[in-house]
Design an enzyme around this catalytic site. Structure first.
Site: not given
Length: 405
Positions: A294, A298, A307
């Site tokens: 990805r 998100h 993160y």
């Protein structure tokens, strides 16, 4: 000896696990087993390397014409441009949220183009590329994220279900649908029907996904479980979801599991085509793990920099699905600069059309919540509608009388 001692031979009095019991792997072993390399390997089906070189596979190869290669490139470029425009529209306040697919174009286009017209697809909320392959215009997706509708297409005629927001729930829906295909005698020959359901690596931690796999295995349901493993379930990495590669979970249910290079559109096409053919001929379910990444957040409400390391994303940029096909087209003289310029111009036109549509989406009337839920009107529903409209009219009356207090 307790099971805990089997995994800790160093404990006092522990002689180690019995021969038939495997020791618990270390965290490093878990991560190594979950990751695939850019070179592929025995467990990763790849037909187009990150450098754009065409390779073969003993079990999953496919003949693709030059025209089909150009079409696959066009699909990925236009879908990416639509995705980027959706992202920009959300940042400008025109959409409530957007779910990017950046980096996952090859997995979605490959799987979508592998489907036959009679097949059925069940998406999550990120399958803009599969929607494109099923003939759904990107404008029809915008309303979901603007909050003006829940999806404006007919799932039956398009053979593409509405987006599912509840994580993993679409797997149960797809399994039930596929069971119906078997019960109705629509499988058992090359022209039969099959179902494919899309979900992410994080969804594999949901009970709905496992229940779906249990039922599909028991009833030999013709369903392909297509897991887009993009390495991150929002902020949780893959190693927090599983100790083994996701495709290996299929063996526990009694059906095949395959890991494919999800950044390779040819491999995604070949593996999904094979899996759908297996299902429509009555050979039961298949799990595909499309190993991809990805490249964006998100959703637009997420900040992946909190993160995720930047160098991880930079490493995956070298495996970009669009660029590797572009390099292949150039190297093999399948497309010239005029072709690429034409696709870029078409992408600009699509972006402009999406923007114009989004700015001019009509606001739905308030009574639509009563007219677009149930097929037939009822006395109770009519009374609720009348009460609600009278309530809204009261605000208009106050405004005319000098403003709402």
């Amino acid at each position: 000896m307790s099971p805990e001692q089997w995994t800790r031979p160093e404990a006092e009095g522990a002689a180690g696990p019995p021969a038939a019991i495997a020791a618990k792997p270390t965290r490093e072993q878990v991560i190594a087993g979950l990751r695939a390399t850019s070179e592929g390997g025995a467990d990763l089906v790849q037909l187009l390397t990150p450098e754009g070189q065409r390779v073969t596979h003993p079990d999953f190869d496919i003949d693709v014409s030059d025209a089909q290669l150009r079409d696959l490139y066009r699909d990925m470029v236009l879908v990416r441009r639509a995705d980027r425009e959706g992202n920009a529209l959300q940042r400008q306040g025109q959409l409530g949220i957007w779910v990017p697919l950046l980096g996952q174009e090859a997995a979605q286009i490959g799987a979508g183009r592998a489907m036959q017209p009679q097949d059925m697809a069940f998406p999550s909320y990120r399958e803009h590329g599969v929607a494109w392959c099923r003939g759904i215009d990107p404008t029809e997706v915008l309303g979901i994220f603007r909050g003006t509708d829940h999806g404006s297409w007919d799932p039956n005629s398009m053979r593409f279900h509405l987006y599912t927001i509840v994580i993993g729930n679409q797997c149960l829906n797809a399994t039930g649908y596929a069971m119906g295909q078997r019960f109705d005698g629509k499988v058992g020959d090359p022209n039969g029907e099959a179902t494919v359901v899309f979900f992410g690596d994080g969804a594999t931690s949901q009970g709905d996904v496992h229940e779906a796999m249990v039922w599909s295995a028991v009833y030999d349901a013709p369903v392909v479980f297509f897991c887009q493993n993009n390495q991150w379930a929002i902020s949780e990495p893959l190693e927090r979801q599983t100790r083994v590669p996701l495709y290996r979970r299929a063996s526990g249910y009694g059906f095949p599991g395959i890991r494919v290079d999800g950044n390779d559109v040819l491999a995604s096409l070949a593996v999904t085509k094979w899996a759908l053919d297996e299902c429509r001929q009555g050979n039961g379910p298949v799990l595909i793990e499309a190993f991809t990444y990805r490249m964006d957040a998100h959703t637009t409400s997420d900040d992946p920099t909190r993160y995720r390391l930047a160098d991880e994303q930079e490493a995956w940029k070298l495996k970009d699905p669009i660029e590797r096909l572009r390099v292949h087209l150039v190297r093999e003289q399948i497309a010239d600069q005029g072709f690429f310029d034409g696709i870029d111009a078409e992408a600009d036109e699509l972006a402009a059309r999406l923007r114009d549509y989004c700015f001019n989406i009509p606001e739905p009337p308030p009574e639509r919540m009563f007219t677009e839920v149930y097929v037939e009107d009822t006395r109770q529903l009519a009374a609720q509608r009348e009460d609600y409209l009278q309530y809204l009219a009261g605000f208009a009356d106050e405004a005319k009388a000098g403003g709402v207090r």
